[in-house]
Design a protein around this motif. Sequence first.
Motif, PDB file in Angstrom:
ATOM      1  N   SER A 145     -10.343  20.363  15.704  1.00 57.18           N
ATOM      2  CA  SER A 145     -11.548  20.680  14.992  1.00 57.18           C
ATOM      3  C   SER A 145     -11.219  21.824  13.814  1.00 57.18           C
ATOM      4  O   SER A 145     -11.848  21.638  12.443  1.00 57.18           O
ATOM      5  CB  SER A 145     -12.424  20.951  15.915  1.00 57.18           C
TER       6      SER A 145
ATOM      7  N   ILE B 195      -8.878  19.765  11.393  1.00 66.88           N
ATOM      8  CA  ILE B 195      -9.956  18.220  10.692  1.00 66.88           C
ATOM      9  C   ILE B 195     -10.857  19.513   9.594  1.00 66.88           C
ATOM     10  O   ILE B 195     -11.003  18.475   8.432  1.00 66.88           O
ATOM     11  CB  ILE B 195     -10.201  17.979  11.846  1.00 66.88           C
ATOM     12  N   GLY B 196     -11.425  19.899   9.946  1.00 72.31           N
ATOM     13  CA  GLY B 196     -11.635  20.783   8.964  1.00 72.31           C
ATOM     14  C   GLY B 196     -11.362  21.306   7.984  1.00 72.31           C
ATOM     15  O   GLY B 196     -11.541  21.429   7.124  1.00 72.31           O
TER      16      GLY B 196
ATOM     17  N   GLY C 117     -10.643  17.552   6.128  1.00 67.55           N
ATOM     18  CA  GLY C 117     -11.937  17.738   5.480  1.00 67.55           C
ATOM     19  C   GLY C 117     -11.515  18.472   3.949  1.00 67.55           C
ATOM     20  O   GLY C 117     -12.323  17.806   2.923  1.00 67.55           O
ATOM     21  N   VAL C 118     -11.303  19.891   3.580  1.00 68.41           N
ATOM     22  CA  VAL C 118     -11.425  20.534   2.485  1.00 68.41           C
ATOM     23  C   VAL C 118     -10.173  20.047   1.671  1.00 68.41           C
ATOM     24  O   VAL C 118     -10.593  20.439   0.804  1.00 68.41           O
ATOM     25  CB  VAL C 118     -11.715  22.234   3.161  1.00 68.41           C
TER      26      VAL C 118
ATOM     27  N   THR D 105      -9.362  17.158   0.758  1.00 67.30           N
ATOM     28  CA  THR D 105      -9.649  15.746   0.759  1.00 67.30           C
ATOM     29  C   THR D 105     -10.564  15.551  -0.085  1.00 67.30           C
ATOM     30  O   THR D 105     -11.000  15.553  -1.020  1.00 67.30           O
ATOM     31  CB  THR D 105      -9.994  14.751   1.803  1.00 67.30           C
ATOM     32  N   GLU D 106     -12.001  16.435   0.029  1.00 69.40           N
ATOM     33  CA  GLU D 106     -12.928  17.138  -1.063  1.00 69.40           C
ATOM     34  C   GLU D 106     -12.574  17.459  -2.344  1.00 69.40           C
ATOM     35  O   GLU D 106     -13.075  17.339  -3.234  1.00 69.40           O
ATOM     36  CB  GLU D 106     -14.160  17.766   0.035  1.00 69.40           C
TER      37      GLU D 106
END
Length: 148
Positions: free
Chosen positions: A55, A58-59, A62-63, A65-66
């Motif tokens: 998890s 994945i965070g 995600g950061v 990618t954002e």
Amino acid sequence: MADYYSYLWSTTWPSLIVLFLIFAMVLSRLVWKLVNTWRNARDVWGFLLLTMKVSIWIGVLGVYTELFLFSQPDWFDKPGIIQGSVQGKAFDSGSSSYSVDIRSGAQQMQFYVDFFVYEKVKVDDQVELMYLPTRREVIRCELLGSLL
């Protein structure tokens, strides 16, 4: 469409390669941790620790990618296409950028072009532009006609 994505690739390939390398590194590390947990720590605590690590990573993905999508939002937009007449041309010496103003009906928009397009078009020329919707950079300029 191929022009659109090849232009985006040519301007953002370093960012994309770094993003893909980060994804590959993190995913390979997670697979390695899953295999080690499955072989060595087949208890609830081992899988709980693995779930927490997954998890967190994945965070992190995600950061990253954002951040990429924030700096390059045109990847998920359709290319803009506009037909109209050139109303004006300008060169900004501070940022060394060339721009043209296009009027299509009642709408007038400013687009950023390269030197060759800037030299090719004249005021009152009829053009069709394909452009990046967010950055307003022209990808393709087709001269439809000239009033001169």
